[in-house]
Scaffold this active site. Structure first.
Site, PDB file in Angstrom:
ATOM      1  N   TRP A 101      32.899  91.528  59.547  1.00  0.00           N
ATOM      2  CA  TRP A 101      32.235  91.769  58.272  1.00  0.00           C
ATOM      3  C   TRP A 101      32.665  93.114  57.697  1.00  0.00           C
ATOM      4  O   TRP A 101      32.818  94.092  58.437  1.00  0.00           O
ATOM      5  CB  TRP A 101      30.719  91.726  58.440  1.00  0.00           C
ATOM      6  CG  TRP A 101      30.238  90.347  58.727  1.00  0.00           C
ATOM      7  CD1 TRP A 101      29.837  89.841  59.935  1.00  0.00           C
ATOM      8  CD2 TRP A 101      30.152  89.259  57.796  1.00  0.00           C
ATOM      9  NE1 TRP A 101      29.508  88.520  59.804  1.00  0.00           N
ATOM     10  CE2 TRP A 101      29.696  88.139  58.511  1.00  0.00           C
ATOM     11  CE3 TRP A 101      30.431  89.135  56.434  1.00  0.00           C
ATOM     12  CZ2 TRP A 101      29.499  86.905  57.893  1.00  0.00           C
ATOM     13  CZ3 TRP A 101      30.234  87.907  55.828  1.00  0.00           C
ATOM     14  CH2 TRP A 101      29.766  86.816  56.552  1.00  0.00           C
ATOM     15  N   ASP A 141      26.250  91.746  67.311  1.00  0.00           N
ATOM     16  CA  ASP A 141      25.591  91.667  66.006  1.00  0.00           C
ATOM     17  C   ASP A 141      25.142  90.220  65.838  1.00  0.00           C
ATOM     18  O   ASP A 141      25.956  89.298  65.852  1.00  0.00           O
ATOM     19  CB  ASP A 141      26.572  92.071  64.911  1.00  0.00           C
ATOM     20  CG  ASP A 141      25.886  92.325  63.571  1.00  0.00           C
ATOM     21  OD1 ASP A 141      24.663  92.145  63.480  1.00  0.00           O
ATOM     22  OD2 ASP A 141      26.595  92.714  62.614  1.00  0.00           O
ATOM     23  N   ALA A 158      22.638  87.668  63.505  1.00  0.00           N
ATOM     24  CA  ALA A 158      21.818  87.560  62.298  1.00  0.00           C
ATOM     25  C   ALA A 158      21.466  86.128  61.929  1.00  0.00           C
ATOM     26  O   ALA A 158      20.745  85.913  60.956  1.00  0.00           O
ATOM     27  CB  ALA A 158      22.546  88.220  61.117  1.00  0.00           C
ATOM     28  N   LYS A 208      18.249  86.356  57.389  1.00  0.00           N
ATOM     29  CA  LYS A 208      18.643  84.965  57.191  1.00  0.00           C
ATOM     30  C   LYS A 208      17.618  83.988  57.741  1.00  0.00           C
ATOM     31  O   LYS A 208      17.127  83.113  57.037  1.00  0.00           O
ATOM     32  CB  LYS A 208      20.012  84.711  57.842  1.00  0.00           C
ATOM     33  CG  LYS A 208      21.183  85.099  56.993  1.00  0.00           C
ATOM     34  CD  LYS A 208      21.363  86.597  56.884  1.00  0.00           C
ATOM     35  CE  LYS A 208      22.625  86.948  56.094  1.00  0.00           C
ATOM     36  NZ  LYS A 208      22.776  88.416  55.948  1.00  0.00           N
TER      37      LYS A 208
END
Length: 394
Positions: A127, A208, A210, A243
């Site tokens: 990202w 990470d 999400a 999310k």
């Protein structure tokens, strides 16, 4: 003073959003922005979130500060959701953060404090905010191969070959379920090989995550993160609620620092609180309180999990529909990988020039590297996208 400022690089996603808004065509499809949308093109407030907010509104007596680490109930609830006992609680330090990006920022700051010489290995692609923050902090990054444009899957051999160049103390930034922007994920056998390499080379794992619940289910999606956290001596986990709880604008995240010695946890906790103090003092509370309220109430949690399952099934259905339509139009299975990907995103693996043609000729907006948000589709727009992909020569 201000005359010394320099123009900063434009954010490609924001620029794409503006181009979409300025496009006068009625038939246009936005597959760029990374938010979930339902069939009506709306990012809804989840039922359990509304119920939790109503309860908080009725019962909350103060808006005074929380502690530097945020509400302990939020940390405990999220640790339970992500790790579910895979790691003893006394080994985990945790602080609330402004979203998953805030958690990543604090994690990178912690790495720089603990080991200024550490290099951070990041996947290609990762990202943009990862690279932007790391570059801003002046931290050395090394890319490792990840996406195979030919197969639409993970270039695992390339990934492992690149990670073998990491030195003891270097950090490997890994993507939890559905998190890599390509939509391609490692399987559990591959995850175990990554764990073995991390341990053999004395590396530090950072995950990470999400999109827990967007792939194969809440527990299934956490399996890799739990495996890593329970198998390595030190681990950082940046978790976001944007999310899977749909609380994007509330900026709700958590950073966990896991060590192999419970006596280290107190120092880790104090350091994370110190970093929070330097950056924003007290973290946002409303979203965190909403999430904690949901996770700690059996009825609300069940309703949240049920709605999240509806979201997951919707995205899986769109993936399968798109793969089937492309098979019908092309007479081949070369786009079958789209049904195998998980989460909101997939990467077509085509050139920026063809992505530009999709935008200019067909009004279909996606990021230049061909990453598209599957949740930006609905049953009516899938055939439009499929035909455009074929007509664009992808």
């Amino acid at each position: 003073m201000f005359e010394n400022l320099k123009e900063q690089p434009a954010d490609k996603i924001l620029a794409l959003m503006q181009m979409y808004r300025d496009d006068p065509r009625e038939q246009k499809i936005d597959l760029g922005v990374g938010v979930y949308k339902n069939a009506e093109g709306i990012t809804p407030v989840m039922r359990a979130v509304k119920a939790a907010e109503k309860r908080i509104w009725e019962e909350q007596q103060t808006k005074s500060y929380t502690g530097l680490a945020g509400d302990p109930a939020f940390a405990d609830a999220m640790i339970g959701l992500v790790l579910d006992g895979a790691v003893d609680r006394d080994r985990i330090a945790a602080v609330a953060t402004p979203g998953g990006t805030g958690a990543c920022r604090q994690a990178f700051e912690l790495i720089r404090m603990a080991n200024p010489k550490a290099r951070v290995f990041v996947s290609d692609p990762t990202w943009p905010n990862h690279l932007s923050i790391l570059n801003y902090l002046g931290m050395e990054t090394v890319t490792y191969r990840y996406f195979d444009s030919e197969t639409g899957g993970v270039d695992f051999d390339g990934m492992m070959a690149d990670l073998k160049d990491a030195h003891p103390g270097d950090v490997v930034l890994l993507h939890g379920c559905c998190h890599n922007p390509t939509g391609a994920n490692l399987n559990m056998v591959e995850w175990q090989e990554v764990v073995n390499l991390i341990n053999e080379n004395e590396l530090v794992a950072m995950i990470d995550i999400a999109y827990q619940g967007f792939g194969d289910g809440l527990d299934e999606d956490a399996a890799a993160t739990r495996l890593v956290a329970s198998s390595v001596s030190e681990c950082l986990i940046a978790a976001s609620c944007s999310k899977n709880f749909g609380v994007y604008r509330e900026r709700t995240g958590l950073l966990m620092a896991i060590s192999d010695k419970p006596e280290q946890t107190k120092l880790n906790q104090g350091t994370l609180a110190f970093l929070n103090r330097q950056n924003y003092s007290f973290p946002p509370d409303h979203g965190a309180r909403v999430v904690a309220t949901i996770l700690n109430d059996p009825e609300l949690r069940a309703d949240w999990a049920a709605e999240l399952e509806e979201v997951r099934q919707s995205m899986l259905g769109l993936r399968q529909q798109l793969a089937d339509e492309l098979r019908r139009l092309t007479g081949s299975d070369r786009f079958a990988f789209l049904a195998q990907h998980r989460g909101m995103f997939s990467r077509l693996g085509t050139s920026p020039e063809k992505v530009a043609r999709l935008r200019d000729d067909f009004g279909i907006y996606m990021v230049g590297d061909s990453r598209m948000n599957i949740a930006g589709l609905n049953q009516a727009t899938v055939p439009i996208l499929a035909k455009a992909i074929v007509d664009a020569g992808i």
